[in-house]
Each structure stands twice: as structure tokens, then as C-alpha cells.
Scaffold this motif. Structure first.
Motif, short mmCIF file in Angstrom:
data_model
loop_
_atom_site.label_atom_id
_atom_site.label_comp_id
_atom_site.label_asym_id
_atom_site.label_seq_id
_atom_site.Cartn_x
_atom_site.Cartn_y
_atom_site.Cartn_z
N VAL A 12 12.46 -10.02 12.82
CA VAL A 12 11.57 -9.58 13.77
C VAL A 12 10.43 -8.84 13.14
O VAL A 12 10.49 -8.18 12.18
CB VAL A 12 12.34 -8.61 14.85
CG1 VAL A 12 12.89 -7.43 14.34
CG2 VAL A 12 11.43 -8.27 16.19
N GLN A 13 9.21 -8.94 13.97
CA GLN A 13 7.94 -8.17 13.60
C GLN A 13 8.06 -6.68 14.10
O GLN A 13 8.81 -6.30 14.82
CB GLN A 13 6.83 -8.91 14.01
CG GLN A 13 6.50 -10.29 13.46
CD GLN A 13 5.36 -10.95 14.06
OE1 GLN A 13 4.59 -10.05 14.91
NE2 GLN A 13 4.62 -11.53 13.35
N GLY A 16 8.66 -5.02 17.58
CA GLY A 16 9.28 -6.17 18.08
C GLY A 16 10.77 -5.66 18.72
O GLY A 16 11.12 -4.28 18.52
#
Length: 120
Positions: A12-13, A16
């Protein structure tokens, strides 16, 4: 015996969200407090969050308060960890744990872990 199976990890970034799940099975699984700890290579396991057998009481580590939410579906014997506003330092293996009393580093039962990676 209680068996724990985690799911929901991934990449996930930063900023996020991810939701982890932990399904418990076994004759007395519903009697156990459940929660999550995380561990990076070479470090001790860190307490993340826990909930009591009925889901009415929840506890959080200082580093995740306000961003992570633990919940429990009693009928499904499943615990969820909703992780929002994820930071790079949340990259770890997340372990589900169950214990008759306090969920922590000495919990009685453990899942195999699920990797969470926060990266851009």
C-alpha cells in the motif's frame, strides 16, 4: 487448541489503508481475547491492538491510536484490523494472537503472520 489464520496484507502507498482479518477456529476460540502484534526483522514484536472475547473492550499501542481500529465479529470468530493513514514505518509482518487473558508477546496462540508493506 485454537487455530488462527490471517489475511489481508499487501502493498500500500503511504497514506493508504488496509484491512487485516484473522479467523479463529477451535472448540474454545470464542473465549479468547484476540489481537495483533507486528514485528520487523531483528526487532521485538510490538503490540498493535487487541480486543476482548466479546469485542466490547479494545486496546491500542500508542503508535497506532487514532489511525487503526480493531473490531470483532463474534459470530464469525473473526477479528479485523482497519489500518488507515499508513506510514512507511508500518511495514512489518503482522501476527494475530489469541490468549485467555492478555494479548501480548507471550500470547498462547499465534497465526503465521501476514506481510504489510508501505511503499511509494
Amino acid at each position: 487448541q485454537v487455530q488462527l489464520v490471517e489475511s489481508g496484507g499487501g502493498l500500500v502507498q503511504p497514506g493508504g489503508s488496509l484491512r487485516l482479518s484473522c479467523a479463529a477456529s477451535g472448540r474454545s476460540a470464542s473465549d479468547y481475547s484476540m489481537g495483533w502484534l507486528r514485528q520487523a526483522p531483528g526487532k521485538e514484536r510490538e503490540f498493535v491492538a487487541a480486543t476482548t472475547w466479546n469485542g466490547e473492550n479494545t486496546y491500542y499501542g500508542d503508535s497506532v491510536k487514532g489511525r487503526f481500529t480493531i473490531s470483532r465479529d463474534v459470530a464469525k470468530n473473526t477479528v479485523y484490523l482497519q489500518m488507515n493513514s499508513l506510514k512507511f514505518e508500518a511495514t512489518d509482518v503482522y501476527y494475530c494472537a489469541a490468549d485467555k487473558f492478555v494479548v501480548g508477546g507471550q500470547s498462547e496462540y499465534w497465526g503465521e503472520g501476514t506481510q504489510v508493506t508501505v511503499s511509494s
